[in-house]
Design a protein around this motif. Structure first.
Motif, PDB file in Angstrom:
ATOM      1  N   PRO A 159      26.164 -24.663   4.582  1.00 38.82           N
ATOM      2  CA  PRO A 159      26.532 -23.439   3.962  1.00 38.82           C
ATOM      3  C   PRO A 159      25.307 -23.045   3.088  1.00 38.82           C
ATOM      4  CG  PRO A 159      28.272 -25.193   3.693  1.00 38.82           C
ATOM      5  CD  PRO A 159      26.905 -25.799   4.592  1.00 38.82           C
ATOM      6  N   PRO A 160      24.961 -21.764   3.099  1.00 35.33           N
ATOM      7  CA  PRO A 160      23.925 -21.083   2.414  1.00 35.33           C
ATOM      8  C   PRO A 160      23.607 -21.607   0.672  1.00 35.33           C
ATOM      9  CG  PRO A 160      25.437 -19.333   2.600  1.00 35.33           C
ATOM     10  CD  PRO A 160      26.088 -20.606   3.688  1.00 35.33           C
ATOM     11  N   GLU A 161      25.027 -21.956   0.141  1.00 39.04           N
ATOM     12  CA  GLU A 161      24.808 -22.496  -1.256  1.00 39.04           C
ATOM     13  C   GLU A 161      24.615 -24.098  -1.161  1.00 39.04           C
ATOM     14  OE1 GLU A 161      29.234 -22.722   0.181  1.00 39.04           O
ATOM     15  OE2 GLU A 161      27.649 -21.283   0.435  1.00 39.04           O
ATOM     16  N   ALA A 162      24.631 -24.722  -0.244  1.00 36.13           N
ATOM     17  CA  ALA A 162      24.125 -26.049  -0.470  1.00 36.13           C
ATOM     18  C   ALA A 162      22.729 -26.281   0.266  1.00 36.13           C
ATOM     19  CB  ALA A 162      25.245 -26.739   0.465  1.00 36.13           C
ATOM     20  N   GLY A 163      22.347 -25.290   1.091  1.00 39.93           N
ATOM     21  CA  GLY A 163      21.024 -25.676   1.678  1.00 39.93           C
ATOM     22  C   GLY A 163      19.999 -24.525   1.661  1.00 39.93           C
ATOM     23  N   ILE A 164      18.719 -24.701   1.980  1.00 43.27           N
ATOM     24  CA  ILE A 164      17.634 -23.715   1.904  1.00 43.27           C
ATOM     25  C   ILE A 164      17.250 -23.729   3.533  1.00 43.27           C
ATOM     26  CG2 ILE A 164      15.448 -23.161   1.232  1.00 43.27           C
ATOM     27  CD1 ILE A 164      15.770 -24.594  -1.249  1.00 43.27           C
ATOM     28  N   LEU A 165      17.465 -22.654   4.196  1.00 41.64           N
ATOM     29  CA  LEU A 165      17.165 -22.506   5.571  1.00 41.64           C
ATOM     30  C   LEU A 165      15.962 -21.732   5.654  1.00 41.64           C
ATOM     31  CD1 LEU A 165      20.161 -23.699   5.798  1.00 41.64           C
ATOM     32  CD2 LEU A 165      20.407 -22.327   7.801  1.00 41.64           C
ATOM     33  N   VAL A 166      14.770 -22.161   6.322  1.00 39.82           N
ATOM     34  CA  VAL A 166      13.551 -21.430   6.508  1.00 39.82           C
ATOM     35  C   VAL A 166      13.370 -21.162   8.174  1.00 39.82           C
ATOM     36  CG1 VAL A 166      12.658 -22.732   4.491  1.00 39.82           C
ATOM     37  CG2 VAL A 166      12.124 -23.507   6.799  1.00 39.82           C
ATOM     38  N   PRO A 167      12.404 -20.287   8.353  1.00 40.39           N
ATOM     39  CA  PRO A 167      12.234 -20.263   9.989  1.00 40.39           C
ATOM     40  C   PRO A 167      11.830 -21.369  10.532  1.00 40.39           C
ATOM     41  CG  PRO A 167      11.411 -18.210   8.620  1.00 40.39           C
ATOM     42  CD  PRO A 167      11.786 -19.337   7.519  1.00 40.39           C
ATOM     43  N   THR A 168      12.182 -21.554  11.919  1.00 42.28           N
ATOM     44  CA  THR A 168      11.515 -22.911  12.560  1.00 42.28           C
ATOM     45  C   THR A 168      10.075 -22.647  12.672  1.00 42.28           C
ATOM     46  OG1 THR A 168      13.718 -22.534  14.051  1.00 42.28           O
ATOM     47  CG2 THR A 168      11.820 -23.707  14.947  1.00 42.28           C
ATOM     48  N   ASP A 169       9.457 -23.867  12.583  1.00 47.47           N
ATOM     49  CA  ASP A 169       8.029 -24.369  12.519  1.00 47.47           C
ATOM     50  C   ASP A 169       7.336 -23.456  11.341  1.00 47.47           C
ATOM     51  OD1 ASP A 169       7.745 -25.961  14.406  1.00 47.47           O
ATOM     52  OD2 ASP A 169       8.317 -24.398  16.063  1.00 47.47           O
ATOM     53  N   ASP A 170       7.881 -22.979  10.359  1.00 47.55           N
ATOM     54  CA  ASP A 170       7.260 -22.378   8.979  1.00 47.55           C
ATOM     55  C   ASP A 170       7.018 -23.666   8.077  1.00 47.55           C
ATOM     56  OD1 ASP A 170       6.463 -20.923   6.900  1.00 47.55           O
ATOM     57  OD2 ASP A 170       7.838 -19.245   7.261  1.00 47.55           O
ATOM     58  N   THR A 171       5.955 -24.158   8.186  1.00 49.34           N
ATOM     59  CA  THR A 171       5.476 -25.159   7.413  1.00 49.34           C
ATOM     60  C   THR A 171       5.546 -25.007   5.975  1.00 49.34           C
ATOM     61  OG1 THR A 171       4.214 -26.243   9.156  1.00 49.34           O
ATOM     62  CG2 THR A 171       4.140 -27.275   6.961  1.00 49.34           C
ATOM     63  N   GLU A 172       4.930 -23.587   5.474  1.00 46.92           N
ATOM     64  CA  GLU A 172       4.586 -23.112   4.241  1.00 46.92           C
ATOM     65  C   GLU A 172       5.965 -23.107   3.509  1.00 46.92           C
ATOM     66  OE1 GLU A 172       2.162 -23.256   2.465  1.00 46.92           O
ATOM     67  OE2 GLU A 172       0.444 -23.445   4.052  1.00 46.92           O
ATOM     68  N   ALA A 173       7.011 -22.294   4.505  1.00 48.87           N
ATOM     69  CA  ALA A 173       8.440 -21.961   3.789  1.00 48.87           C
ATOM     70  C   ALA A 173       9.066 -23.398   3.432  1.00 48.87           C
ATOM     71  CB  ALA A 173       9.171 -21.171   4.505  1.00 48.87           C
ATOM     72  N   PHE A 174       8.706 -24.344   4.453  1.00 49.38           N
ATOM     73  CA  PHE A 174       9.555 -25.686   4.128  1.00 49.38           C
ATOM     74  C   PHE A 174       9.001 -26.309   3.207  1.00 49.38           C
ATOM     75  CE2 PHE A 174      11.279 -29.661   5.404  1.00 49.38           C
ATOM     76  CZ  PHE A 174      12.427 -29.369   6.231  1.00 49.38           C
ATOM     77  N   ALA A 175       7.771 -26.533   2.876  1.00 48.80           N
ATOM     78  CA  ALA A 175       7.254 -27.098   1.744  1.00 48.80           C
ATOM     79  C   ALA A 175       7.499 -26.412   0.433  1.00 48.80           C
ATOM     80  CB  ALA A 175       5.717 -27.152   1.814  1.00 48.80           C
ATOM     81  N   ALA A 176       7.648 -24.997   0.756  1.00 51.14           N
ATOM     82  CA  ALA A 176       8.026 -24.498  -0.836  1.00 51.14           C
ATOM     83  C   ALA A 176       9.354 -24.885  -0.939  1.00 51.14           C
ATOM     84  CB  ALA A 176       7.997 -22.938  -0.524  1.00 51.14           C
ATOM     85  N   ALA A 177      10.541 -24.911   0.038  1.00 56.31           N
ATOM     86  CA  ALA A 177      11.645 -25.255  -0.273  1.00 56.31           C
ATOM     87  C   ALA A 177      12.031 -26.616  -0.806  1.00 56.31           C
ATOM     88  CB  ALA A 177      12.585 -25.019   0.967  1.00 56.31           C
ATOM     89  N   LEU A 178      11.152 -27.513  -0.302  1.00 54.76           N
ATOM     90  CA  LEU A 178      11.207 -29.032  -0.934  1.00 54.76           C
ATOM     91  C   LEU A 178      10.758 -29.139  -2.180  1.00 54.76           C
ATOM     92  CD1 LEU A 178      10.026 -30.928   2.058  1.00 54.76           C
ATOM     93  CD2 LEU A 178      11.987 -31.030   0.811  1.00 54.76           C
ATOM     94  N   ARG A 179       9.413 -28.297  -2.562  1.00 59.49           N
ATOM     95  CA  ARG A 179       9.111 -28.187  -3.948  1.00 59.49           C
ATOM     96  C   ARG A 179      10.068 -27.630  -4.912  1.00 59.49           C
ATOM     97  NH1 ARG A 179       3.906 -28.487  -6.110  1.00 59.49           N
ATOM     98  NH2 ARG A 179       2.932 -28.451  -4.016  1.00 59.49           N
ATOM     99  N   SER A 180      10.764 -26.487  -4.471  1.00 58.17           N
ATOM    100  CA  SER A 180      11.778 -26.065  -5.253  1.00 58.17           C
ATOM    101  C   SER A 180      12.904 -27.061  -5.626  1.00 58.17           C
ATOM    102  CB  SER A 180      12.454 -24.720  -4.735  1.00 58.17           C
ATOM    103  OG  SER A 180      13.298 -24.346  -5.275  1.00 58.17           O
ATOM    104  N   LEU A 181      13.271 -27.736  -4.677  1.00 59.83           N
ATOM    105  CA  LEU A 181      14.465 -28.888  -5.167  1.00 59.83           C
ATOM    106  C   LEU A 181      13.856 -29.896  -5.820  1.00 59.83           C
ATOM    107  CD1 LEU A 181      16.530 -28.823  -1.806  1.00 59.83           C
ATOM    108  CD2 LEU A 181      17.095 -27.585  -4.169  1.00 59.83           C
ATOM    109  N   LEU A 182      12.460 -30.450  -5.761  1.00 58.68           N
ATOM    110  CA  LEU A 182      11.972 -31.493  -6.343  1.00 58.68           C
ATOM    111  C   LEU A 182      11.700 -31.270  -7.772  1.00 58.68           C
ATOM    112  CD1 LEU A 182       9.865 -33.059  -3.847  1.00 58.68           C
ATOM    113  CD2 LEU A 182      11.694 -33.996  -4.530  1.00 58.68           C
ATOM    114  N   THR A 183      11.441 -29.865  -8.306  1.00 64.16           N
ATOM    115  CA  THR A 183      10.891 -29.554  -9.533  1.00 64.16           C
ATOM    116  C   THR A 183      11.954 -28.725 -10.418  1.00 64.16           C
ATOM    117  OG1 THR A 183      10.126 -27.233  -8.683  1.00 64.16           O
ATOM    118  CG2 THR A 183       8.464 -29.305  -8.750  1.00 64.16           C
ATOM    119  N   ASP A 184      12.911 -28.206  -9.524  1.00 61.60           N
ATOM    120  CA  ASP A 184      13.982 -27.399 -10.267  1.00 61.60           C
ATOM    121  C   ASP A 184      15.387 -28.226 -10.452  1.00 61.60           C
ATOM    122  OD1 ASP A 184      16.139 -25.682 -11.269  1.00 61.60           O
ATOM    123  OD2 ASP A 184      15.166 -23.885 -10.159  1.00 61.60           O
ATOM    124  N   ASP A 185      15.609 -29.041 -11.301  1.00 64.85           N
ATOM    125  CA  ASP A 185      16.618 -29.880 -11.470  1.00 64.85           C
ATOM    126  C   ASP A 185      18.109 -29.093 -11.398  1.00 64.85           C
ATOM    127  OD1 ASP A 185      15.001 -32.060 -11.651  1.00 64.85           O
ATOM    128  OD2 ASP A 185      15.307 -32.200 -13.923  1.00 64.85           O
TER     129      ASP A 185
END
Length: 346
Positions: A284-310
């Protein structure tokens, strides 16, 4: 109802497809159906000539009065002329077409596509785990819509126990093959060196060359002290990993359903993944961040968001928990399969 469920190799193998089929077999029996488990050779979808002959002989020997549920690893790879010898009404269990596996040589992918299309024409019914796979079979394999049943995977009750590690644990679960995108996950993690985290990559060394390449990549990126390759874990150990994790992350390149994402929802984990295959239907979109396939920068940004935004991580975890509570049961899956079995008899 009497039926036979033919599955290659060890039914206890801990991958999504085998977990699905083992649970479905048990649920059918619990619903009162007399379903025999027929173990076929383990080499599928790349059987030796001897394994192919053994499988054809076993299937051809089945009686004509009981439906056969045939696992997709076999269904997409077995010789069409051999499958045509089967007298039993066939229900094809297709998790995702074999030709869509990441990294296949074009000639091999084309062969698998032709063979699976020819074999699907012999099926009385086709059962799939997601609307996405149903659409793929209609559009690319010319399977009539009326032949296809969707049997979503079932799940148990949500697990409310949370024991998050410090530093936060990023959990990835998927066998070590190119399709699961663990190489992209490692590249994304390398961009988060300024943050405090640890990661587990859980999954069997299904493709030894991929496993060795991933381990070398981890060392080359300076991640060896923070990323643990656990191998395949038993049910209790994997449950412990989900309880200890703060984020579930899988950079998958394709999924026919993606049962592990629903497992993450059952544990209330926010998810970072790719918008590939059936994943947008599963997460579900409210439970996950989905990025384009093989977009490493977007994947890293999504992880950073969840690790830094409690606050964001907490809100997504709450949404994941709610989604996990709404998942179907294995009794629902068995009912969908039972309907297909009944229709296969005419």
């Amino acid at each position: 109802m009497k039926a036979v469920f033919a599955i290659p190799g060890d039914i206890e193998t801990r991958t999504g497809g085998f977990i699905y089929e083992r649970a479905l077999l048990m649920a059918l029996r619990e619903a009162g159906h007399d379903v025999e488990h027929l173990q076929l050779p383990a080499g599928f979808p790349d059987p030796t000539a001897a394994e192919m002959a053994e499988a054809v002989a076993a299937l051809a020997a089945l009686p004509a009065d009981a439906p056969l549920i045939l696992d997709g690893l076999v269904y997409g790879a077995i010789a069409t002329e051999g499958l045509a010898q089967v007298r039993a009404p066939i229900v094809a269990m297709i998790h995702h077409p074999l030709a869509l596996e990441t990294g296949l040589p074009p000639q091999r992918a084309a062969l698998l596509h032709r063979r699976e299309a020819d074999n699907l024409a012999l099926a009385a019914e086709v059962v799939v785990p997601s609307p996405h796979t149903a659409a793929i079979l209609r559009e690319r394999y010319a399977v009539p819509a009326e032949k296809i049943s969707i049997a979503l995977p079932g799940f148990g009750a949500p697990d409310p126990l949370r024991t998050p590690d410090q530093p936060p644990l990023i959990l990835a679960v998927g066998i070590l093959v190119p399709r699961k995108g663990h190489d992209m996950l490692l590249d994304a993690l390398a961009r988060l060196g300024d943050l405090d985290w640890q990661a587990w990559i859980v999954g069997a060394r299904y493709d030894p060359a991929t496993a060795e390449a991933l381990e070398a990549q981890s060392v080359a990126l300076g991640l060896a002290s923070r990323v643990r390759f656990t191998g395949s874990l038993g049910e209790a150990a994997l449950r412990d990993g989900f309880r200890r994790a703060s984020v579930f992350a899988l950079a998958t390149r394709y999924e026919g359903y993606g049962m592990v994402f629903s497992e993450a929802l059952l544990h209330g984990l926010p998810i970072v993944t790719c918008a590939s295959g059936a994943v947008p239907d599963t997460v579900p979109p409210e439970a996950g961040i989905l990025v384009p396939t093989d977009d490493t920068e977007a994947f890293a940004a999504a992880l950073r968001s969840l690790l830094t935004d409690d606050a964001r991580r907490s809100a997504m975890a709450k949404a994941a928990t709610a989604a996990g509570q709404a998942l179907p049961s294995w009794a629902d899956t068995a009912a969908a399969m039972a309907g297909a079995l009944s229709r296969s008899l005419g």
